[in-house]
Design a protein around this motif. Sequence first.
Motif, PDB file in Angstrom:
ATOM      1  N   HIS A 222      -0.689  -5.634 -12.827  1.00  0.00           N
ATOM      2  CA  HIS A 222      -1.300  -4.413 -12.285  1.00  0.00           C
ATOM      3  C   HIS A 222      -1.406  -3.292 -13.315  1.00  0.00           C
ATOM      4  O   HIS A 222      -1.327  -2.110 -12.972  1.00  0.00           O
ATOM      5  CB  HIS A 222      -0.508  -3.907 -11.066  1.00  0.00           C
ATOM      6  N   ARG A 223      -1.623  -3.667 -14.556  1.00  0.00           N
ATOM      7  CA  ARG A 223      -1.727  -2.638 -15.595  1.00  0.00           C
ATOM      8  C   ARG A 223      -3.129  -2.032 -15.717  1.00  0.00           C
ATOM      9  O   ARG A 223      -3.293  -0.973 -16.319  1.00  0.00           O
ATOM     10  CB  ARG A 223      -1.317  -3.227 -16.947  1.00  0.00           C
ATOM     11  N   ASN A 224      -4.156  -2.704 -15.180  1.00  0.00           N
ATOM     12  CA  ASN A 224      -5.535  -2.218 -15.306  1.00  0.00           C
ATOM     13  C   ASN A 224      -5.981  -1.515 -14.027  1.00  0.00           C
ATOM     14  O   ASN A 224      -5.866  -2.062 -12.930  1.00  0.00           O
ATOM     15  CB  ASN A 224      -6.484  -3.380 -15.599  1.00  0.00           C
ATOM     16  N   THR A 285      -5.790   1.520 -18.702  1.00  0.00           N
ATOM     17  CA  THR A 285      -4.731   0.519 -18.843  1.00  0.00           C
ATOM     18  C   THR A 285      -3.423   1.218 -19.185  1.00  0.00           C
ATOM     19  O   THR A 285      -3.365   2.020 -20.127  1.00  0.00           O
ATOM     20  CB  THR A 285      -5.069  -0.496 -19.939  1.00  0.00           C
ATOM     21  N   THR A 286      -2.372   0.917 -18.418  1.00  0.00           N
ATOM     22  CA  THR A 286      -1.076   1.529 -18.656  1.00  0.00           C
ATOM     23  C   THR A 286      -0.084   0.488 -19.154  1.00  0.00           C
ATOM     24  O   THR A 286      -0.265  -0.722 -18.971  1.00  0.00           O
ATOM     25  CB  THR A 286      -0.532   2.187 -17.376  1.00  0.00           C
ATOM     26  N   VAL A 287       0.952   0.963 -19.805  1.00  0.00           N
ATOM     27  CA  VAL A 287       2.010   0.068 -20.279  1.00  0.00           C
ATOM     28  C   VAL A 287       3.081  -0.043 -19.200  1.00  0.00           C
ATOM     29  O   VAL A 287       2.921   0.461 -18.099  1.00  0.00           O
ATOM     30  CB  VAL A 287       2.617   0.613 -21.593  1.00  0.00           C
ATOM     31  N   GLY A 288       4.170  -0.704 -19.503  1.00  0.00           N
ATOM     32  CA  GLY A 288       5.276  -0.810 -18.562  1.00  0.00           C
ATOM     33  C   GLY A 288       4.974  -1.765 -17.426  1.00  0.00           C
ATOM     34  O   GLY A 288       4.368  -2.814 -17.619  1.00  0.00           O
ATOM     35  N   ASP A 289       5.386  -1.354 -16.216  1.00  0.00           N
ATOM     36  CA  ASP A 289       5.254  -2.248 -15.070  1.00  0.00           C
ATOM     37  C   ASP A 289       4.004  -1.961 -14.245  1.00  0.00           C
ATOM     38  O   ASP A 289       3.946  -2.258 -13.052  1.00  0.00           O
ATOM     39  CB  ASP A 289       6.495  -2.151 -14.181  1.00  0.00           C
ATOM     40  N   GLY A 290       2.993  -1.380 -14.850  1.00  0.00           N
ATOM     41  CA  GLY A 290       1.706  -1.206 -14.179  1.00  0.00           C
ATOM     42  C   GLY A 290       1.613   0.080 -13.381  1.00  0.00           C
ATOM     43  O   GLY A 290       2.517   0.922 -13.391  1.00  0.00           O
ATOM     44  N   TRP A 291       0.485   0.205 -12.685  1.00  0.00           N
ATOM     45  CA  TRP A 291       0.232   1.405 -11.897  1.00  0.00           C
ATOM     46  C   TRP A 291       1.024   1.364 -10.605  1.00  0.00           C
ATOM     47  O   TRP A 291       1.103   0.336  -9.946  1.00  0.00           O
ATOM     48  CB  TRP A 291      -1.263   1.537 -11.594  1.00  0.00           C
ATOM     49  N   HIS A 292       1.608   2.504 -10.247  1.00  0.00           N
ATOM     50  CA  HIS A 292       2.472   2.582  -9.075  1.00  0.00           C
ATOM     51  C   HIS A 292       1.664   2.863  -7.818  1.00  0.00           C
ATOM     52  O   HIS A 292       0.817   3.752  -7.786  1.00  0.00           O
ATOM     53  CB  HIS A 292       3.520   3.692  -9.263  1.00  0.00           C
ATOM     54  N   ILE A 293       1.928   2.126  -6.793  1.00  0.00           N
ATOM     55  CA  ILE A 293       1.335   2.303  -5.470  1.00  0.00           C
ATOM     56  C   ILE A 293       2.477   2.394  -4.463  1.00  0.00           C
ATOM     57  O   ILE A 293       3.428   1.598  -4.536  1.00  0.00           O
ATOM     58  CB  ILE A 293       0.413   1.113  -5.113  1.00  0.00           C
ATOM     59  N   PRO A 294       2.422   3.368  -3.507  1.00  0.00           N
ATOM     60  CA  PRO A 294       1.306   4.282  -3.232  1.00  0.00           C
ATOM     61  C   PRO A 294       1.266   5.465  -4.196  1.00  0.00           C
ATOM     62  O   PRO A 294       2.282   5.824  -4.793  1.00  0.00           O
ATOM     63  CB  PRO A 294       1.592   4.756  -1.803  1.00  0.00           C
ATOM     64  N   ASN A 295       0.093   6.045  -4.313  1.00  0.00           N
ATOM     65  CA  ASN A 295      -0.125   7.254  -5.098  1.00  0.00           C
ATOM     66  C   ASN A 295      -1.324   7.985  -4.518  1.00  0.00           C
ATOM     67  O   ASN A 295      -2.396   7.393  -4.340  1.00  0.00           O
ATOM     68  CB  ASN A 295      -0.390   6.912  -6.573  1.00  0.00           C
ATOM     69  N   GLY A 296      -1.145   9.261  -4.208  1.00  0.00           N
ATOM     70  CA  GLY A 296      -2.229  10.012  -3.586  1.00  0.00           C
ATOM     71  C   GLY A 296      -2.701   9.307  -2.329  1.00  0.00           C
ATOM     72  O   GLY A 296      -1.891   8.835  -1.521  1.00  0.00           O
ATOM     73  N   PRO A 297      -4.008   9.168  -2.137  1.00  0.00           N
ATOM     74  CA  PRO A 297      -4.515   8.506  -0.932  1.00  0.00           C
ATOM     75  C   PRO A 297      -4.459   6.985  -1.005  1.00  0.00           C
ATOM     76  O   PRO A 297      -4.756   6.311  -0.023  1.00  0.00           O
ATOM     77  CB  PRO A 297      -5.967   8.990  -0.855  1.00  0.00           C
ATOM     78  N   GLY A 299      -2.964   3.477  -0.775  1.00  0.00           N
ATOM     79  CA  GLY A 299      -1.816   2.800  -0.196  1.00  0.00           C
ATOM     80  C   GLY A 299      -1.756   1.330  -0.550  1.00  0.00           C
ATOM     81  O   GLY A 299      -0.813   0.631  -0.179  1.00  0.00           O
ATOM     82  N   SER A 300      -2.778   0.857  -1.262  1.00  0.00           N
ATOM     83  CA  SER A 300      -2.817  -0.536  -1.680  1.00  0.00           C
ATOM     84  C   SER A 300      -3.503  -0.619  -3.037  1.00  0.00           C
ATOM     85  O   SER A 300      -4.087   0.356  -3.523  1.00  0.00           O
ATOM     86  CB  SER A 300      -3.552  -1.391  -0.638  1.00  0.00           C
ATOM     87  N   PHE A 301      -3.468  -1.821  -3.637  1.00  0.00           N
ATOM     88  CA  PHE A 301      -4.008  -1.980  -4.982  1.00  0.00           C
ATOM     89  C   PHE A 301      -5.537  -2.064  -5.019  1.00  0.00           C
ATOM     90  O   PHE A 301      -6.123  -1.998  -6.087  1.00  0.00           O
ATOM     91  CB  PHE A 301      -3.409  -3.231  -5.641  1.00  0.00           C
ATOM     92  N   LYS A 302      -6.175  -2.208  -3.855  1.00  0.00           N
ATOM     93  CA  LYS A 302      -7.630  -2.218  -3.826  1.00  0.00           C
ATOM     94  C   LYS A 302      -8.104  -1.517  -2.565  1.00  0.00           C
ATOM     95  O   LYS A 302      -7.794  -1.958  -1.455  1.00  0.00           O
ATOM     96  CB  LYS A 302      -8.183  -3.644  -3.876  1.00  0.00           C
ATOM     97  N   GLU A 303      -8.819  -0.435  -2.751  1.00  0.00           N
ATOM     98  CA  GLU A 303      -9.380   0.319  -1.637  1.00  0.00           C
ATOM     99  C   GLU A 303     -10.741   0.850  -2.055  1.00  0.00           C
ATOM    100  O   GLU A 303     -10.959   1.158  -3.232  1.00  0.00           O
ATOM    101  CB  GLU A 303      -8.470   1.481  -1.233  1.00  0.00           C
ATOM    102  N   SER A 304     -11.661   0.981  -1.100  1.00  0.00           N
ATOM    103  CA  SER A 304     -12.977   1.468  -1.498  1.00  0.00           C
ATOM    104  C   SER A 304     -13.774   2.007  -0.329  1.00  0.00           C
ATOM    105  O   SER A 304     -13.608   1.578   0.812  1.00  0.00           O
ATOM    106  CB  SER A 304     -13.789   0.355  -2.170  1.00  0.00           C
TER     107      SER A 304
END
Length: 339
Positions: A222-224, A285-297, A299-304
Amino acid sequence: MPTWTSVSRLSVVLDSGGERGTVYANGRNRIGVTISVEPTDEDGHALDVDPQHLLSRLWLIDYADESALGWNGSTGWSYTDAPNRFTAAPAGAPSDDGGGRKITFYVYCGPAAVDPKSIGVRVRTDSGDTFTSSLNGAYHDRVTLEPRAAVTYRKGDVAWEYARTATQEGDNTKYVTTDAWNYRLSLKSADNHFVTFSVSGHFSDSGYDGFFAADIPPEDRHRNFYGGYVWYQEPHGSAYFSSSDGHSLGQIVNFPEGNEWWDYATIYEQNDPDRYLCLTWVHATTVGDGWHIPNGPLGSFKESFNPQIAAYDRYGNTGTFWVDGSDLTGGLTLDDHRP
């Protein structure tokens, strides 16, 4: 005190010049029609009548049968006393007939109008006497408007251009590498352009206004982050202008929880920002353990959302488009609106 009993002048002319013009039959395109009237008293002396009072005593009418046009109507031939965003004539130059008190009305018509309309004017004095500029009236000035069929724009009528844009944290790649591309939706025309846009289908939370899609795939932990943004606020350039660096900026990649990272993209960087709609596609692209969810609105890794865009030209003609928020990995895709 002298009473307004008559007129020594009653004429009508198009603001765009001359006596004939065209109007798009879309209910939005308004054409300025200026009445010149010279009120007089019972002795034929000119009177100075308050403009608002004068306006209340004037009506636009059918030149032939003297029936009144609809006031603020929603069907047929209508008129009002205020311009709008689509007050523009397809051709012509301002005209001045050289005399009288002047009152301007704005004529428009809907799709049902197919035949030319010759327009005169009626005035009722304070004494109750009525004078007309019409076929059988005391005066015979008129203007004639020919309705043009409303235009509906499709994908082939618009430009959908994109180019890389700068981000505020672009050189700071210790934790995040961000690539951002601006997409510009505009009208392909040498003598016309879009003047306003209506956009639905996006987040409106503070810090995420205009954010409409995110995809953080599981590959590579989940880094991208792929994101889509639509910068719909108007007036476009000034709505996002930042005095700190002289650019219009849109907030992107806003992950305050866990990642403690956010960025801003330079938007509306081209000339005439009010003539196009800017959207931004981001790959971060972030380092470490990827992008953190939840964040802002999120609540999942794919929303649209799939933003729906209504674009209006100078004359109120419109096209409706949508952007696919479900597949972001290759950029932003525009298509004609699907009912």
